[in-house]
Design a protein around this motif. Structure first.
Motif, PDB file in Angstrom:
ATOM      1  N   ARG A  34      53.628   2.005 -16.777  1.00 18.85           N
ATOM      2  CA  ARG A  34      52.683   1.724 -15.685  1.00 18.85           C
ATOM      3  C   ARG A  34      53.340   2.237 -14.407  1.00 18.85           C
ATOM      4  O   ARG A  34      54.522   1.973 -14.148  1.00 18.85           O
ATOM      5  CB  ARG A  34      52.398   0.229 -15.590  1.00 18.85           C
ATOM      6  CG  ARG A  34      51.291  -0.099 -14.601  1.00 18.85           C
ATOM      7  CD  ARG A  34      50.760  -1.501 -14.843  1.00 18.85           C
ATOM      8  NE  ARG A  34      49.583  -1.768 -14.015  1.00 18.85           N
ATOM      9  CZ  ARG A  34      48.675  -2.684 -14.299  1.00 18.85           C
ATOM     10  NH1 ARG A  34      48.794  -3.419 -15.393  1.00 18.85           N
ATOM     11  NH2 ARG A  34      47.637  -2.866 -13.508  1.00 18.85           N
ATOM     12  N   ARG A  44      46.690   2.735  -6.799  1.00 20.20           N
ATOM     13  CA  ARG A  44      46.174   2.200  -8.049  1.00 20.20           C
ATOM     14  C   ARG A  44      47.169   2.463  -9.170  1.00 20.20           C
ATOM     15  O   ARG A  44      47.868   3.480  -9.172  1.00 20.20           O
ATOM     16  CB  ARG A  44      44.834   2.858  -8.407  1.00 20.20           C
ATOM     17  CG  ARG A  44      43.696   2.497  -7.476  1.00 20.20           C
ATOM     18  CD  ARG A  44      42.407   3.116  -7.975  1.00 20.20           C
ATOM     19  NE  ARG A  44      41.271   2.751  -7.146  1.00 20.20           N
ATOM     20  CZ  ARG A  44      40.010   3.134  -7.377  1.00 20.20           C
ATOM     21  NH1 ARG A  44      39.763   3.927  -8.426  1.00 20.20           N
ATOM     22  NH2 ARG A  44      39.037   2.751  -6.586  1.00 20.20           N
ATOM     23  N   SER A  45      47.218   1.544 -10.111  1.00 15.70           N
ATOM     24  CA  SER A  45      48.101   1.740 -11.256  1.00 15.70           C
ATOM     25  C   SER A  45      47.557   2.849 -12.145  1.00 15.70           C
ATOM     26  O   SER A  45      46.347   3.005 -12.313  1.00 15.70           O
ATOM     27  CB  SER A  45      48.215   0.446 -12.068  1.00 15.70           C
ATOM     28  OG  SER A  45      48.921  -0.538 -11.345  1.00 15.70           O
ATOM     29  N   TRP A  99      44.528   4.225 -15.758  1.00 12.30           N
ATOM     30  CA  TRP A  99      44.963   2.987 -16.408  1.00 12.30           C
ATOM     31  C   TRP A  99      43.734   2.278 -16.974  1.00 12.30           C
ATOM     32  O   TRP A  99      42.745   2.068 -16.261  1.00 12.30           O
ATOM     33  CB  TRP A  99      45.672   2.083 -15.408  1.00 12.30           C
ATOM     34  CG  TRP A  99      46.130   0.787 -16.017  1.00 12.30           C
ATOM     35  CD1 TRP A  99      45.432  -0.381 -16.066  1.00 12.30           C
ATOM     36  CD2 TRP A  99      47.373   0.554 -16.672  1.00 12.30           C
ATOM     37  NE1 TRP A  99      46.168  -1.348 -16.714  1.00 12.30           N
ATOM     38  CE2 TRP A  99      47.367  -0.800 -17.095  1.00 12.30           C
ATOM     39  CE3 TRP A  99      48.484   1.330 -16.944  1.00 12.30           C
ATOM     40  CZ2 TRP A  99      48.437  -1.385 -17.769  1.00 12.30           C
ATOM     41  CZ3 TRP A  99      49.555   0.768 -17.606  1.00 12.30           C
ATOM     42  CH2 TRP A  99      49.520  -0.575 -18.009  1.00 12.30           C
ATOM     43  N   VAL A 100      43.783   1.928 -18.243  1.00  9.03           N
ATOM     44  CA  VAL A 100      42.653   1.293 -18.917  1.00  9.03           C
ATOM     45  C   VAL A 100      43.019  -0.148 -19.266  1.00  9.03           C
ATOM     46  O   VAL A 100      44.009  -0.379 -19.966  1.00  9.03           O
ATOM     47  CB  VAL A 100      42.264   2.066 -20.197  1.00  9.03           C
ATOM     48  CG1 VAL A 100      41.128   1.358 -20.923  1.00  9.03           C
ATOM     49  CG2 VAL A 100      41.870   3.492 -19.845  1.00  9.03           C
ATOM     50  N   GLU A 101      42.250  -1.072 -18.780  1.00  6.07           N
ATOM     51  CA  GLU A 101      42.437  -2.480 -19.121  1.00  6.07           C
ATOM     52  C   GLU A 101      41.661  -2.782 -20.398  1.00  6.07           C
ATOM     53  O   GLU A 101      40.508  -2.381 -20.547  1.00  6.07           O
ATOM     54  CB  GLU A 101      41.932  -3.388 -17.993  1.00  6.07           C
ATOM     55  CG  GLU A 101      42.730  -3.301 -16.714  1.00  6.07           C
ATOM     56  CD  GLU A 101      44.048  -4.041 -16.803  1.00  6.07           C
ATOM     57  OE1 GLU A 101      44.254  -4.758 -17.801  1.00  6.07           O
ATOM     58  OE2 GLU A 101      44.870  -3.889 -15.880  1.00  6.07           O
ATOM     59  N   GLY A 102      42.292  -3.501 -21.308  1.00  5.54           N
ATOM     60  CA  GLY A 102      41.580  -3.866 -22.525  1.00  5.54           C
ATOM     61  C   GLY A 102      42.535  -4.233 -23.639  1.00  5.54           C
ATOM     62  O   GLY A 102      43.757  -4.232 -23.468  1.00  5.54           O
ATOM     63  N   SER A 151      37.404  -3.280 -23.148  1.00  9.12           N
ATOM     64  CA  SER A 151      37.575  -4.095 -21.948  1.00  9.12           C
ATOM     65  C   SER A 151      36.872  -5.441 -22.118  1.00  9.12           C
ATOM     66  O   SER A 151      36.058  -5.612 -23.030  1.00  9.12           O
ATOM     67  CB  SER A 151      36.988  -3.365 -20.733  1.00  9.12           C
ATOM     68  OG  SER A 151      35.563  -3.400 -20.773  1.00  9.12           O
ATOM     69  N   VAL A 375      48.329  -1.392 -23.302  1.00  7.16           N
ATOM     70  CA  VAL A 375      47.358  -2.462 -23.417  1.00  7.16           C
ATOM     71  C   VAL A 375      47.852  -3.603 -22.563  1.00  7.16           C
ATOM     72  O   VAL A 375      48.964  -4.086 -22.755  1.00  7.16           O
ATOM     73  CB  VAL A 375      47.217  -2.913 -24.877  1.00  7.16           C
ATOM     74  CG1 VAL A 375      46.142  -3.955 -25.007  1.00  7.16           C
ATOM     75  CG2 VAL A 375      46.909  -1.714 -25.755  1.00  7.16           C
ATOM     76  N   SER A 376      47.054  -4.041 -21.607  1.00  4.31           N
ATOM     77  CA  SER A 376      47.546  -5.016 -20.654  1.00  4.31           C
ATOM     78  C   SER A 376      47.517  -6.426 -21.178  1.00  4.31           C
ATOM     79  O   SER A 376      48.344  -7.237 -20.828  1.00  4.31           O
ATOM     80  CB  SER A 376      46.716  -4.930 -19.373  1.00  4.31           C
ATOM     81  OG  SER A 376      45.353  -5.184 -19.660  1.00  4.31           O
ATOM     82  N   SER A 377      46.546  -6.752 -22.017  1.00  2.74           N
ATOM     83  CA  SER A 377      46.379  -8.150 -22.389  1.00  2.74           C
ATOM     84  C   SER A 377      46.444  -8.404 -23.869  1.00  2.74           C
ATOM     85  O   SER A 377      46.263  -9.535 -24.293  1.00  2.74           O
ATOM     86  CB  SER A 377      45.031  -8.658 -21.855  1.00  2.74           C
ATOM     87  OG  SER A 377      43.988  -7.837 -22.325  1.00  2.74           O
TER      88      SER A 377
END
Length: 453
Positions: A34, A44-45, A99-102, A151, A375-377
């Motif tokens: 990141r 932005r990240s 950056w893709v959150e999901g 997401s 993958v952030s979460s």
């Protein structure tokens, strides 16, 4: 000053105009960080994927493919360049993406009970990403659940184009098959690999139908929790052909499924590539079905209603027959050979010290060319280490020599078994040879010539 290692950059490091915030993933050929652009007031990240090895042409090709494929369900390319490190100033290429959150697709399905309508909408988005790729002459070549992020709002993104290519691009890797994940390979790819396994210059040319088949495998596992059977099996008639392995257990026999969704899955898994349909056609059918389906499409699909284990852990029948009749002593000899061979580990590249590798990496890399975007979460799953045992120049002590029995292959003067559902990197237990993983076969015990005194 301590030498920096590309796969273990400390926070705050500079890579071109980008500053590292933290490592988010680790794969066979690259590490994902990141990062943010230096000098921006509200940066932005971004996802920065940095090559482990100098001058890795995969990154240039991935950047070119992402530049061609601009689509809402594909991460946007933001830049690329090289990072120099080491006393020789070696150039490590990198690509920078949105950056893709999901969470990964299979993890998304585990978070709560999903409905057929939700599944259809997500799969349709992946099919649309493939449609955009194919329309520009490109191929993904590693479609699987681990390379799809979803997401919280249900937006799906097809990730990791590191195995991708396009029409006219020069091949970058040797071997019969390009990098990919064996459980998702098409029948035609596996048959080609089998029929040309002894030809040093054979190279399979993938098509959009390979991506569609992989999407079918992804959908099957998403809806059932297991993989369909391998696409091909060695023929019972001759060793030079491979017969198609039919989907003997349709998805609805594993778990209740909306009939129309099941038919779409089975269509994508057909043996004839022309019968699978194009990605755009399948996306349109999925979208239409999601809109017109009745109330049954809103019923949660019960992931616990299954008469089979959640994962396939056994080997194909042909290999079970080969090993199943061996005495226990011979099996122990084979295990000993593998343990002995692990001492011959040869990565051919520098690996970061364990004290500096604080993360186990993200899951699902398998034999992809590079790690998917972070993958952030999602809870991270274990992944192959990215190490390989190179094929030996001569047989191991106690290894069987040719002529090799059926289902065994003669390589470098020894007999070997191909490891099913495994592709390079083969880890520390198996040896890589021409795009596949193999284990050595122990020699049968010699008959005793006299009775003990």
């Amino acid at each position: 000053m301590e030498e920096l290692i590309s796969e273990a950059l400390p926070d705050g490091s500079r890579v071109g105009p980008w500053r590292i915030e933290g490592r988010a993933g680790y794969g066979t050929y690259g590490a994902v960080y990141r990062a943010h652009r230096v000098g921006r007031i509200c940066p932005r990240s971004v996802a920065l994927k940095l090559a482990r090895y100098p001058n890795d042409l995969r990154f240039e090709r991935e950047a070119e493919l992402l530049e061609r494929v601009r689509h809402a369900n594909v991460p946007r390319l933001l830049g690329h360049g090289t990072w120099r490190a080491g006393p020789q100033g070696e150039a490590h290429p990198y690509v920078v993406m949105q950056w893709v959150e999901g969470v990964r697709l299979y993890q998304w399905n585990k978070e709560r009970l999903r409905t057929a309508r939700e599944v259809l909408r997500v799969l349709a988005q992946v099919a649309r990403a493939l449609e955009a790729t194919h329309m520009r002459g490109g191929l993904h070549r590693d479609v699987k659940g681990e390379n799809v992020l979803v997401s919280p709002e249900g937006h799906a993104s097809l990730m990791d184009f590191g195995c991708g290519t396009w029409e006219g691009a020069a091949p970058l890797t040797g071997g019969i098959l390009a990098p990919g994940t064996k459980a998702y390979r098409s029948p035609e790819a596996l048959r080609f690999h089998w029929n040309h396994r002894n030809e040093a210059d054979a190279h399979y040319q993938a098509t959009p139908a390979d991506d569609v088949y992989a999407l079918g495998v992804t959908a099957y596992r998403l809806c059932t929790g297991i993989y369909p059977p391998p696409a091909t099996e060695p023929s019972g008639v001759g060793e030079d052909e491979r017969e198609t392995q039919e989907v003997k257990k349709p998805p609805s026999q594993v778990r209740p499924l909306v009939p129309a969704l099941e038919q779409l899955i089975l269509r994508m898994l057909r043996d004839n590539p022309k019968e699978r349909g194009r990605a755009g056609e399948l996306a349109a059918e999925m979208e239409a079905l999601a809109e017109r389906a009745g109330a049954e499409a809103d019923e949660p699909m019960n992931p616990n209603h299954s008469s089979v284990p959640s994962e396939i852990t056994g080997r194909p029948v042909s290999v079970q027959r080969e090993w199943g009749g061996w005495p226990v002593a011979l099996v122990l000899v084979a295990v000993g050979l593998l343990l002995w061979g692990s001492g011959s580990l040869n990565t051919g590249r520098r690996v970061a010290p364990a004290s500096r590798m604080t993360e186990g990496g993200t899951g699902g890399v398998a034999d992809a060319a590079v790690e998917a975007l972070p993958v952030s979460s999602a809870a991270r799953e274990p992944e192959p280490s990215g190490l390989n045992l190179d094929m030996l120049k001569e047989p191991l002590p106690g290894q069987r020599r040719p002529p090799c029995p059926r289902f065994q292959i003669s390589i470098q003067g020894g007999c070997w078994l191909e490891v099913p559902q495994s592709s390079p990197p083969c880890g520390e237990s198996y040896y890589e040879w021409k795009g596949a993983c193999y284990s050595p076969v122990a020699a049968p015990p010699r008959p005793r010539t006299s009775d003990p005194q």
